[in-house]
Enzyme design. Structure first.
Site, short mmCIF file in Angstrom:
data_model
loop_
_atom_site.label_atom_id
_atom_site.label_comp_id
_atom_site.label_asym_id
_atom_site.label_seq_id
_atom_site.Cartn_x
_atom_site.Cartn_y
_atom_site.Cartn_z
N TRP A 1 -1.33 17.22 -28.83
CA TRP A 1 -0.32 18.17 -28.40
C TRP A 1 0.71 17.49 -27.50
O TRP A 1 1.91 17.72 -27.65
CB TRP A 1 -0.98 19.34 -27.64
CG TRP A 1 -0.02 20.46 -27.34
CD1 TRP A 1 0.28 21.54 -28.10
CD2 TRP A 1 0.81 20.57 -26.16
NE1 TRP A 1 1.22 22.33 -27.50
CE2 TRP A 1 1.57 21.76 -26.31
CE3 TRP A 1 0.98 19.79 -25.02
CZ2 TRP A 1 2.49 22.18 -25.34
CZ3 TRP A 1 1.90 20.21 -24.05
CH2 TRP A 1 2.63 21.39 -24.22
N THR B 1 -2.46 23.01 -34.87
CA THR B 1 -1.94 21.85 -34.14
C THR B 1 -2.78 20.61 -34.43
O THR B 1 -2.25 19.51 -34.63
CB THR B 1 -1.94 22.15 -32.63
OG1 THR B 1 -1.19 23.33 -32.40
CG2 THR B 1 -1.34 21.00 -31.84
N LYS C 1 -6.04 25.05 -33.84
CA LYS C 1 -6.53 24.53 -35.13
C LYS C 1 -5.39 23.95 -35.97
O LYS C 1 -5.50 22.86 -36.51
CB LYS C 1 -7.26 25.64 -35.88
CG LYS C 1 -7.71 25.28 -37.29
CD LYS C 1 -8.74 26.26 -37.81
CE LYS C 1 -8.31 27.69 -37.65
NZ LYS C 1 -7.10 28.01 -38.47
N PHE D 1 -8.88 31.06 -38.87
CA PHE D 1 -9.78 31.52 -37.80
C PHE D 1 -11.00 30.61 -37.66
O PHE D 1 -10.93 29.42 -37.93
CB PHE D 1 -10.17 32.98 -38.03
CG PHE D 1 -9.03 33.94 -37.87
CD1 PHE D 1 -8.21 33.91 -36.76
CD2 PHE D 1 -8.75 34.88 -38.85
CE1 PHE D 1 -7.15 34.79 -36.62
CE2 PHE D 1 -7.68 35.77 -38.71
CZ PHE D 1 -6.90 35.72 -37.59
N ALA E 1 -7.35 35.41 -43.00
CA ALA E 1 -8.74 34.93 -43.07
C ALA E 1 -9.74 35.99 -42.65
O ALA E 1 -10.90 35.91 -43.03
CB ALA E 1 -8.91 33.69 -42.20
N PHE F 1 -6.62 20.03 -22.91
CA PHE F 1 -5.71 20.75 -22.01
C PHE F 1 -5.69 19.98 -20.68
O PHE F 1 -6.70 19.39 -20.28
CB PHE F 1 -6.20 22.18 -21.76
CG PHE F 1 -5.82 23.15 -22.84
CD1 PHE F 1 -4.86 24.13 -22.62
CD2 PHE F 1 -6.43 23.10 -24.08
CE1 PHE F 1 -4.51 25.04 -23.62
CE2 PHE F 1 -6.10 24.00 -25.08
CZ PHE F 1 -5.14 24.97 -24.85
N ARG G 1 -1.03 27.05 -44.43
CA ARG G 1 -0.51 28.32 -44.94
C ARG G 1 0.86 28.64 -44.34
O ARG G 1 1.24 28.10 -43.31
CB ARG G 1 -1.48 29.45 -44.60
CG ARG G 1 -2.80 29.39 -45.31
CD ARG G 1 -3.75 30.46 -44.78
NE ARG G 1 -4.08 30.23 -43.37
CZ ARG G 1 -4.63 31.13 -42.58
NH1 ARG G 1 -4.91 32.33 -43.04
NH2 ARG G 1 -4.92 30.85 -41.32
N LYS H 1 0.26 37.22 -32.38
CA LYS H 1 -0.37 35.93 -32.68
C LYS H 1 0.58 34.75 -32.44
O LYS H 1 0.18 33.69 -32.03
CB LYS H 1 -0.85 35.91 -34.14
CG LYS H 1 -1.55 34.61 -34.54
CD LYS H 1 -2.04 34.69 -35.98
CE LYS H 1 -2.73 33.39 -36.40
NZ LYS H 1 -1.82 32.25 -36.47
#
Length: 559
Positions: free
Chosen positions: A412, A76, A74, A304, A276, A384, A97, A108
């Site tokens: 990415w 990214t 998210k 999230f 979150a 991906f 954030r 994480k």
């Protein structure tokens, strides 16, 4: 990019521009920046105040499906979309954030994006950065110390030491501190009582800093914190302890947004960091509202999945700050669809179109939920290399049945060049004028009804279960004038339900309320469900075991 093996290596090779040059692109003069080294700076309160009469740009929310071990990306995608909008000629900014040390050293990882879609300096952002979290921790614990000190020196406010609700905080995962006894050791150390620690990002001070408009509003909100109750159950406020002024002094610099840049040298505000799944999960109102004055498009994210992050962004942040989003992006991956469809993590590299279709129910639920807020939606398929054409098409076909479009994104690997299609689609949605934003429930609705509305409309629960003591507490807060506050649900991020193992799009499940907490200063009621902990613990093998300095003095193992 092939020569790099990790996000931090990519970030380390970035060709950063002096932060004054990044500020100049936004019309921020060098004297309005407070530099922290060469590549990050705070924006002065005076400059922010002078921007208030300017027209707002378009606000774009990036949210996601429920997170899975397969990864969604998210942040990214948020960074990539900001770069993509700049690439197609739009003046765009990113607002995200700050990262908490606890999860970084837990499991994480970092919070600065990934691959060729990152905000830099990534290593500093994921560590001490500009010291905002330390300031929040200090301000919070100053209040804790002053409460115990007040009780020790005669307790003029007649605080019932059994009803002190203000805990302590630290920015680290430490389960041993969840429940403790303080003031042991005899008369000289005060009156023993049971309390505990929360993680800093769960602090009401963090929430307040992220919702306050300016320093005056900050102090007023800090003063309104309920810290304890008397024997007659009347509340004692932070302002009664006379801590609000000193806390504001500690937070003065932390209130100023942090300006940094992406790998492609586009501007980003990184400011605030409430969790979150525990708190409201959005970057600061100051950062977002300032960015809207400086750019034509502001891309921000909510924490999230959309059931938590987007709902709180809409119902708490937008409601309180008067923001009106123009479009929303829901991030999904083929891998995550397969996991939601029952495929094990080790088997995700094998094509399984049927599992993709089955898992799309989770994505569909999020799309429908966001539309309930009157915000146009587009789905970003974060690519991906293991994704097959047939699997990607299965996601696109499913999303089309919802009257929405899914766009394949390769940011990415390719940076802004890989996300141009999404950038054009976001511009189309934002400029369409179709956004008719409205919160899910009105201020006037009863607190329990607000909880039930979120549970049934967003989580698709069959019922909400709350003990009589909790229902009585909610009614008492309504009688004290807190009935119009929004609800901040503390719930697992992994499922629409309160069971983290229940994937997909479950219905008719039960939401059990374990505890409710009043955040009067922040301006919401926290509802704790399931096994949610406000002080996380470290996993069996924490990330910190792999983080170290190499022979060149560079950080290794951090994301």
């Amino acid at each position: 990019m092939a020569k790099f093996t990790s996000d931090i290596e990519i970030a380390r090779a970035a060709r950063k521009k002096p932060i004054q040059e990044i500020g100049a692109r936004l019309g921020i003069a060098a004297e309005d920046l407070v530099p922290y080294g060469h590549d990050k700076a705070k924006v002065s309160a005076g400059f922010i105040a002078r921007q208030q009469d300017k027209k707002n740009g378009k606000l774009i929310l990036v949210t996601a499906i429920n997170p899975t071990p397969a990864g969604e990306g998210k942040t990214t995608t948020t960074v990539g979309l900001g770069d993509g909008l700049n690439r197609i000629g739009k003046k765009a900014m990113i607002c995200i954030r700050e990262a908490s040390l606890g999860p970084n050293f837990g499991m994480k990882g970092g919070a600065a994006g990934g691959g060729m879609a990152q905000v830099v300096p990534m290593d500093e952002m994921n560590l001490h950065f500009t010291g905002d979290f330390h300031a929040i921790t200090s301000a919070h614990n100053l209040l804790s110390a002053m409460i115990d000190n007040h009780i020790y020196w005669g307790n003029e406010l007649e605080i019932d030491s059994r009803r002190v609700v203000w805990r302590r905080v630290m920015d680290m995962n430490d389960r041993a501190l969840r429940d403790i006894v303080v003031n042991l050791g005899g008369v000289a150390n005060g009156f023993p009582r049971q309390t505990g620690f929360d993680i800093t990002v769960a602090s009401e001070v963090m929430a307040i800093l992220c919702l306050a408009r300016d320093l005056k509003d900050l102090q007023a909100r800090l003063g309104a914190i309920v810290v304890a109750y008397r024997r007659d159950k009347s509340p004692v406020y932070c302002r009664d302890i006379k801590a609000d002024g000193a806390m504001t002094v500690l937070l003065k610099d932390a209130m100023q947004p942090n300006l940094v840049q992406t790998l492609e040298n586009n501007p980003a505000f990184v400011h605030g960091g409430p969790f979150a799944n525990i708190a409201h999960g959005c970057n600061s109102v100051v950062a977002t509202t300032t960015a809207l004055k400086l750019a034509d498009y502001v891309v921000t994210e909510a924490g999230f999945g959309a059931d938590l992050g987007a709902e709180k962004f809409f119902d708490i942040k937008c409601r309180k700050a008067g923001l009106k989003p123009d479009a929303a992006v829901i991030v999904a991956t083929v891998r995550a669809m397969k996991m939601n469809g029952g495929v094990k993590k080790d088997d995700l590299g094998t094509e399984n179109i049927e599992a993709v279709r089955k898992g799309c129910a989770n994505l569909g639920r999020h799309v429908q939920n966001v539309k309930k807020f009157g915000v146009p939606v587009v789905v970003a398929i974060n690519h991906f290399v293991s994704d097959t054409e047939a699997e990607i098409q299965a996601v696109k076909d499913y999303v089309a049945t919802l009257g929405t479009e899914a766009v394949l994104c390769k940011h990415w690997a390719q940076g802004s060049a890989g996300i141009e299609d999404l950038a054009h689609k976001v511009v189309e949605l934002a400029e369409s004028g179709h956004a008719q934003f409205a919160p899910l429930y009105p201020d006037s609705m009863k607190l329990l009804e607000k909880i039930e509305t979120i549970a049934t409309e967003i989580y698709h629960a069959g019922e909400v279960v709350a003990e009589k003591s909790i229902r009585d507490q909610l009614r008492q807060w309504e009688e004290q004038g807190y009935g119009e506050l929004p609800i901040c649900m503390a719930k697992t991020q992994y499922s629409f339900s309160t069971d983290p193992n229940l994937r997909g799009a479950p219905t008719d499940h039960t939401v059990q309320i374990r505890e409710v907490r009043l955040s009067a200063g922040a301006g919401f009621v926290v509802v704790i469900t399931g096994e949610i902990m406000t002080m996380p613990g470290l996993p069996k093998t924490p990330s910190s075991e792999k983080i170290r300095l190499n022979d060149q003095g560079e950080i290794e193992g951090l994301f």
